[in-house]
Design a protein around this motif. Structure first.
Motif: not given
Length: 472
Positions: A36, A404, A407, A410, A418, A422, A455, A457
């Motif tokens: 990110t 997400s 990464s 994404d 990003v 998310s 992000l 998950h």
């Protein structure tokens, strides 16, 4: 709960409809900063999902990891319904494998359910030197009290289908689960069904190849998976591969929850197909395609054909409904699987995706839709990305969704995700006739986190859920 029982529930239907089945009040989600641009450690978020709470839809606690760039991914429990018969067991530690760093964090949630704390760290060296494995992914508790974790590869980043065992009390590395020299070339998710003496595992890709992003040419090079791998549960040996076709990439695998069932489903990402696997009259295992999401012919995207990219799949505890997410097309689907060989689509909702109107992608041929879906907006926020991880409430009435995937992917497929972070959403489920409807009052925006967009998950409930508990 009965004092003579262990964690979880005696049967899947007890978990779904029993008088001891409370509505979820909090959930845990790993939140990832890798890729990110924000140099902060990943953390475990505790989110309030109780509509009666003043903190509804808010992150009420954050547990940062002590290292950077772990890529927390999936999680599991030290004990679950597989240990129901053992009154000495408690579901009080969450197991958090790190997909990239290969660390495994053991998180204490028993001391304070709403404020988890780190209990122990299994360092990568234990996996590398003792097990010759790396990139831990799926964690499941066993009826024996141990913890079984699948690993994607070896310490050099090559693909390798291996498993490690952790002691369920001390969380020390106990050794590899698999026996014999023969192992699959790749690994990912797994599920076991002891009454049929079987464990099934799936295949994602070669870790050092998928780490930086997706290159379609790597399919032709054989760097991505195509098989369900069958293991003998009692001997821990690899006995069969069920080939689902080149480029299929089978990810999440789920047996039916009924422990007598000799069948289940696997979602294939790139082929956007769901296969039913089953035990044959001969005693081996086979699979048949029962759902296929047609690709869409597009312009302005990586390839001329855009697959749905099925990335998560689950089954309701009564084995009545199957759900999955199409991360690229942007929809969640609900199928009635009363007839497991002929799933019937009964619910569908779009939550973003790559084909929404006004975006860079133009759909030029679509076998399902008459027009491109509208962008998904909730509480004034246009949601970036598409639906990805899903989790169903025990009673089957609420489906939670995050956006997400991983990464590295994404960043490649949804750069705005990003940048903006998310989200977590909730969908109301019609459990009688089937049907999905977005709860417009529910939004957890991880773009507004204190250290910047993150992000989020996989979703876990403290009391267990459809994808963590296995019945013996």
């Amino acid at each position: 709960k009965c004092g003579a029982c262990g964690p979880g529930y005696a049967t899947p239907l007890d978990a779904m409809k029993g008088k001891y089945c409370p509505r979820e009040e909090i959930v845990y989600l790993p939140c990832i900063y890798r890729n990110t641009g924000i140099e902060k450690p990943d953390y475990l978020a505790t989110v309030d999902v109780d509509p009666k709470s003043p903190h509804y839809c808010q992150v009420i606690h954050r547990l940062p990891m002590p290292n950077l760039k772990d890529e927390l991914h999936h999680s599991g429990w030290n004990a679950c319904s597989s240990c129901f018969g053992d009154a000495t067991k408690r579901r009080n530690h969450l197991i958090l494998p790190s997909l990239i760093s290969s660390r495994i964090y053991v998180v204490d949630v028993g001391t304070d359910l709403r404020a988890p704390r780190i209990h122990k760290i299994v360092e990568p060296v234990d996996l590398f030197w003792k097990g010759n494995v790396a990139n831990p992914h799926t964690s499941h508790c066993l009826g024996s009290g141990d913890i079984l974790i699948s690993c994607l590869g070896d310490p050099s980043g090559n693909g390798k289908g291996g498993f490690i065992l952790l002691d369920g009390e001390t969380f020390e590395y106990k050794g590899n689960w698999e026996n014999g020299e023969k192992v699959p070339p790749l690994s990912y998710d797994f599920w076991y069904q002891p009454r049929h003496n079987v464990l099934m595992s799936t295949e994602w890709g070669v870790p050092k190849v998928l780490a930086a992003g997706f290159n379609p040419a790597d399919i032709e090079r054989g760097h991505y998976g195509r098989c369900i791998n069958v293991w003998d549960w009692s001997t821990h040996t690899y006995v069969q591969a069920i080939d689902l076709g080149k480029g299929s990439i089978p990810l999440e695998i789920r047996f039916l929850h009924n422990p007598d069932a000799a069948e289940g489903f696997v979602g294939c990402a790139l082929s956007a197909a769901v296969h039913r696997f089953y035990k044959t009259e001969k005693g081996d295992w086979a699979a048949e395609k029962v759902i296929e999401v047609p690709s869409k012919k597009v312009q302005g995207w990586l390839l001329p054909d855009m697959p749905g990219l099925i990335t998560d799949i689950l089954i309701s505890l009564d084995d009545r409904f199957l759900y999955f997410s199409n991360w690229l097309h942007g929809d969640i689907r609900q199928y009635d699987i009363s007839n497991t060989r002929r799933p019937k689509l009964v619910g569908q909702v779009f939550l973003g995706g790559s084909i929404t109107k006004g975006g860079p992608v133009t759909v030029v041929e679509d076998k399902e839709l008459q027009c491109q879906p509208e962008p998904f907006v909730i509480k004034g926020k246009r949601v970036p990305g598409g639906p990805q991880m899903i989790q169903l409430s025990l009673d089957g009435k609420r489906l939670y969704v995050t956006s997400s995937l991983y990464s590295g992917w994404d960043k490649q497929f949804y750069p705005d995700l990003v940048k903006e972070g998310s989200v977590m959403l909730q969908i109301d489920v019609d459990t009688e006739r089937g049907g999905l409807k977005v709860n417009k009052n529910f939004l957890v925006d991880f773009g507004k986190e204190p250290d910047g967009p993150v992000l989020a998950h996989e979703i876990r409930y403290p009391g267990g859920d459809c994808t963590s508990d296995i019945w013996m």
